[in-house]
Design an enzyme around this catalytic site. Structure first.
Site, PDB file in Angstrom:
ATOM      1  N   HIS A   1     -18.022  45.747  48.893  1.00 49.56           N
ATOM      2  CA  HIS A   1     -17.691  47.174  48.809  1.00 49.56           C
ATOM      3  C   HIS A   1     -18.574  47.993  49.748  1.00 49.56           C
ATOM      4  CE1 HIS A   1     -14.758  46.943  45.686  1.00 49.56           C
ATOM      5  NE2 HIS A   1     -15.589  46.538  44.741  1.00 49.56           N
TER       6      HIS A   1
ATOM      7  N   HIS B   1     -19.914  40.692  45.259  1.00 49.94           N
ATOM      8  CA  HIS B   1     -18.807  41.629  45.047  1.00 49.94           C
ATOM      9  C   HIS B   1     -19.171  43.020  45.567  1.00 49.94           C
ATOM     10  CE1 HIS B   1     -15.326  43.219  42.684  1.00 49.94           C
ATOM     11  NE2 HIS B   1     -16.077  44.312  42.678  1.00 49.94           N
ATOM     12  N   GLU B   2     -20.319  43.517  45.167  1.00 50.82           N
ATOM     13  CA  GLU B   2     -20.728  44.865  45.572  1.00 50.82           C
ATOM     14  C   GLU B   2     -21.143  44.918  47.045  1.00 50.82           C
ATOM     15  OE1 GLU B   2     -20.195  47.368  43.743  1.00 50.82           O
ATOM     16  OE2 GLU B   2     -19.602  46.163  42.017  1.00 50.82           O
TER      17      GLU B   2
END
Length: 494
Positions: free
Chosen positions: A150, A146-147
């Site tokens: 980003h 997920h990160e």
């Protein structure tokens, strides 16, 4: 309720960490070196929270952001579309889940809980302690992916990445990226959307990859394991009716359940489900043995109306009922294993007109909903199970994968399957929850950027757009909080 040992271990562990941290900080001799070590390592401690921050991976993130600019633009643009759809879809999904939970609370029955897409998971309550490792590994992997999304999306949009970090809150691990806020505020709302939606987009992709891996697992493991020949036993609950000298053992290959062929775990569950819905099947027995074992004088009715005719409570004999079409229903106490092994299944007497000797269809006379089930696992003797099919189903763990070589571990395919299933469920849940327009989640920034990009001309006043976003976030936060609170109550209090 949450098991007391789990609570004690968690609280005790955090108390020990906090106590050691307090002692080191209060010591004049080691305080300076201890705090210097924490600062250089990027570690920070607070009650029930450990955080680690580093810039070591910044160069790796930068390389990924420069791989193929055109492809990355298409990739994160697709993620932006997915994130917007997920933001609205998550509200619908949470609303439906809340209505289902309220309905269960009103009816006071657990039925329908398996239909919910989202459920609150509490380790030690509705998550087996034996599977905690899969749970935490899946959470950590999902958070890192997920990160990662980003971070790469931010660098592609020319937003500086200060660093990457990981944390542990109570018992839940996670990850984060530290972006330069000034750069983030200078780019356009559409560029911001690509960054904010990248996390849920990568979680969705992780789900797809894990699902594909599950489907391809038989092919990937084909050189070492084969499938389609039965269900291999990997664990049997000790003390259950499935255990014992003539029960199932680890390494046994189940091929038949009564007349239902078992080629894999799915067939195992399907066969037992069919046995639950269908009447108890009978067995063809020679007429002479029935007359010899006639037990009408010992028969008596149980409380549920069924008949028991083996009054000696034998562990080997079983009461059977039959009819010879001339007399009323008769009963015979027969040795169960000898009767079943020497016969074939039937439902009526006409099914027994195969051999030359006259035979009748005898049906076990059992209490309501219980079944006599014959499980074949050659070359060993058949296992005879008397009880509820669900007890047999959940007391045995099986796998589709049979090792080709003796030294191969039985549990390796099961471990890979279980980890993939946790990745699918937890990464999907992380994508849904983070997409909710809620304070402090990705959904907050996704909604803000979406309103700026879509309503910038329709509602020129920035304060009006911010007020609209505030009320939407307030509703989304209340919806998420209600689902979590009621879900926890359903799991722990009921």
């Amino acid at each position: 309720m949450i098991p007391i040992p789990v609570v004690v271990c968690v609280l005790g562990g955090w108390c020990a960490v906090y106590l050691v941290d307090t002692l080191l900080r209060s010591s004049h001799s080691v305080r300076s070196s201890y705090e210097s070590w924490l600062s250089s390592s990027g570690l920070s401690l607070s009650p029930f929270h450990i955080r680690w921050h580093t810039s070591v991976f910044n160069r790796a993130f930068a390389r990924c952001a420069l791989l193929n600019p055109r492809a990355l633009y298409m990739w994160f643009s697709a993620g932006m579309v997915f994130g917007i759809v997920a933001m609205f879809g998550s509200v619908v999904l949470l609303g439906r889940t809340l209505l289902q939970t309220l309905n269960q609370m009103m009816t006071e029955t657990p039925e329908g809980s398996h239909e919910q897409v989202l459920q609150v998971v509490v380790p030690g309550v509705n998550l087996p302690v034996s599977q905690l490792a899969y749970f935490f590994v899946a959470i950590l992997v999902s958070g890192v992916i997920h990160e990662f999304g980003h971070g790469v999306a931010a660098l592609r949009e020319q937003v500086r990445l200060n660093g990457f970090g990981m944390f542990m809150f109570v018992i839940y691990p996670g990850a984060f990226v530290d972006l330069f806020t000034t750069h983030l505020n200078l780019i356009s709302p559409v560029q911001q959307l690509r960054i904010f939606c990248a996390g849920v987009w990568h979680n969705f992709i992780l789900c797809v990859v894990a699902v594909c891996f599950l489907f391809l697992l038989p092919l990937l493991l084909f050189p070492f394991y084969y499938t389609g020949v039965g269900a291999l036993v990997t664990d049997v609950v000790e003390g259950s009716p499935s255990s014992g000298p003539r029960g199932l053992f680890v390494g046994d290959l189940v091929t038949w359940v009564e007349d239902c062929a078992v080629r894999g775990v799915e067939d195992w569950h399907s066969c037992l489900h069919q046995l639950t819905r269908q009447p108890q099947s009978g067995y063809c027995v020679d007429v002479t043995s029935l007359h010899f074992n006639h037990a009408a004088d010992r028969a008596y009715k149980r409380l549920d109306g069924t008949v028991e005719c083996c009054s000696n409570n034998s562990l080997t004999d079983l009461c059977f009922t039959y009819s010879n079409d001339l007399e009323s229903r008769q009963y015979a106490c027969l040795p169960a294993r000898k009767t079943i092994q020497a016969s074939w299944t039937c439902h009526t007497n006409t099914d027994c007109q195969r051999g030359s000797a006259p035979s009748l269809c005898v049906i076990p006379s059992l209490e309501n909903q219980t079944r006599l089930i014959r499980v074949q696992h050659p070359p060993k003797e058949d296992m005879l199970f008397v009880g509820y099919p669900s007890h047999l189903q959940f007391s045995v763990s099986l796998t589709n994968f049979v090792p080709r070589l003796a030294f191969l571990h039985l549990d390796l395919p099961v471990m890979l399957e279980t980890l993939c299933k946790y990745l699918v469920s937890l990464s999907g849940a992380l994508a849904v929850v983070n997409a909710v327009p809620c304070f402090a989640l990705d959904g907050q920034w996704m909604l803000t950027a979406f309103l700026e990009a879509s309503l910038g001309k329709l509602i020129p006043e920035k304060n009006s757009r911010e007020l609209l976003g505030f009320f939407i976030l307030l509703g989304g936060s209340a919806l998420l909080a209600a689902n979590i609170a009621l879900g926890l109550w359903m799991v722990t209090a009921r």
